[in-house]
Design a protein around this motif. Structure first.
Motif: not given
Length: 207
Positions: A134-139, A168-177
Motif C-alpha cells: 500500500l505504501a508504494r501505491h500512487p494514491s 478497492l476491487t482491483r488493487d486492494l482485493a488481491p492482497l493476502p490476509g
C-alpha cells in the motif's frame, strides 16, 4: 502550493509513508533522475558538529518554518548574522538532515478531489507485506501499521469515486490476509500539518 520546511522527526514510528512526502506522479523516470542529481547530499559541513543543533540554527529553523522562501540575506538580517554565516547555517541544516524543504501540495487543487481513510484488519503474518504494498501505491498519502481493531491505516487520494472503486476491487482485493476494511470519506479538511485550511487552501491567519 506553498514551500514549507519539515523538521526531522526523532520519535520512532511505524509509518511506512507520510502525507508530507506525497508526490504527484507526472515526471518520467529520466526527469526524476535529473532532479535527483541536484539533491543535497547528506553530510556535515566543516565547522559544524554532526549531533549538535546550536542556538543560531534553532532560530534559523523557526524562520524557515514560517517562510520557506527566505533568503540567506534576509535570514542574516533578522538573526543579526552575516549573509555568509546564515548561508552556511542553512546548508548545515540541509546537509545534516535536520530540516528538509518540501512543497505543500493540496491534492484537490490538482484534480484529486476524493480523499479517504481506509482502516484494514489483516492477519498478523500478512500485515507487513500488505502495508508495504500500500505504501508504494500512487494514491497513498499516509500508510501506517497500528495496534487496535485495525492493523493498517491507508489514507489515499483519488480523482473520483470510480478511481477509488478500482483501488478497492482491483488493487486492494488481491492482497493476502485482509479480513475486513472500513472506508471513511473525508468531507472537509479543516487542518493539516498543524495548519488550518479553507476549501483545501491555507487559511489566511495560518499561512
Amino acid at each position: 502550493m506553498c514551500p514549507l520546511w519539515t523538521v526531522k522527526e526523532r520519535i520512532p514510528s511505524r509509518a511506512l509513508t507520510r502525507a508530507d512526502s506525497w508526490r504527484l506522479h507526472r515526471l518520467s523516470e529520466d526527469q526524476q533522475e535529473i532532479l535527483a542529481r541536484e539533491q543535497v547530499v547528506p553530510g556535515t559541513p566543516d565547522g559544524f558538529d554532526a549531533d549538535e543543533v546550536g542556538s543560531d540554527e534553532r532560530r534559523l529553523i523557526g524562520l524557515l518554518a514560517g517562510n520557506g522562501r527566505i533568503t540567506a540575506a534576509e535570514a542574516g538580517r533578522i538573526l543579526d548574522l552575516s549573509q555568509s554565516t546564515a548561508y552556511r547555517l542553512i546548508q548545515s541544516t540541509l546537509r545534516r538532515g535536520i530540516v528538509r524543504p518540501r512543497v505543500e501540495v493540496e491534492p484537490a487543487q490538482l484534480g484529486y478531489e476524493l480523499e479517504a481513510v481506509i482502516a484494514l484488519t489483516i492477519t498478523p503474518g500478512a500485515i507487513q507485506a500488505v502495508a508495504g504494498e500500500l505504501a508504494r501505491h500512487p494514491s497513498a498519502r499516509y500508510v501506517s501499521i497500528v495496534a487496535g481493531t485495525s492493523s493498517v491505516i491507508h489514507q489515499g487520494v483519488f480523482r473520483n469515486e470510480d478511481e477509488m472503486a478500482d483501488f478497492l476491487t482491483r488493487d486492494l482485493a488481491p492482497l493476502p490476509g485482509i479480513t475486513a476494511l472500513q472506508v471513511s470519506v473525508v468531507l472537509r479538511m479543516l487542518r493539516r500539518y498543524w495548519l488550518y485550511r479553507e476549501d483545501g487552501r491555507f487559511a489566511p491567519d495560518s499561512a
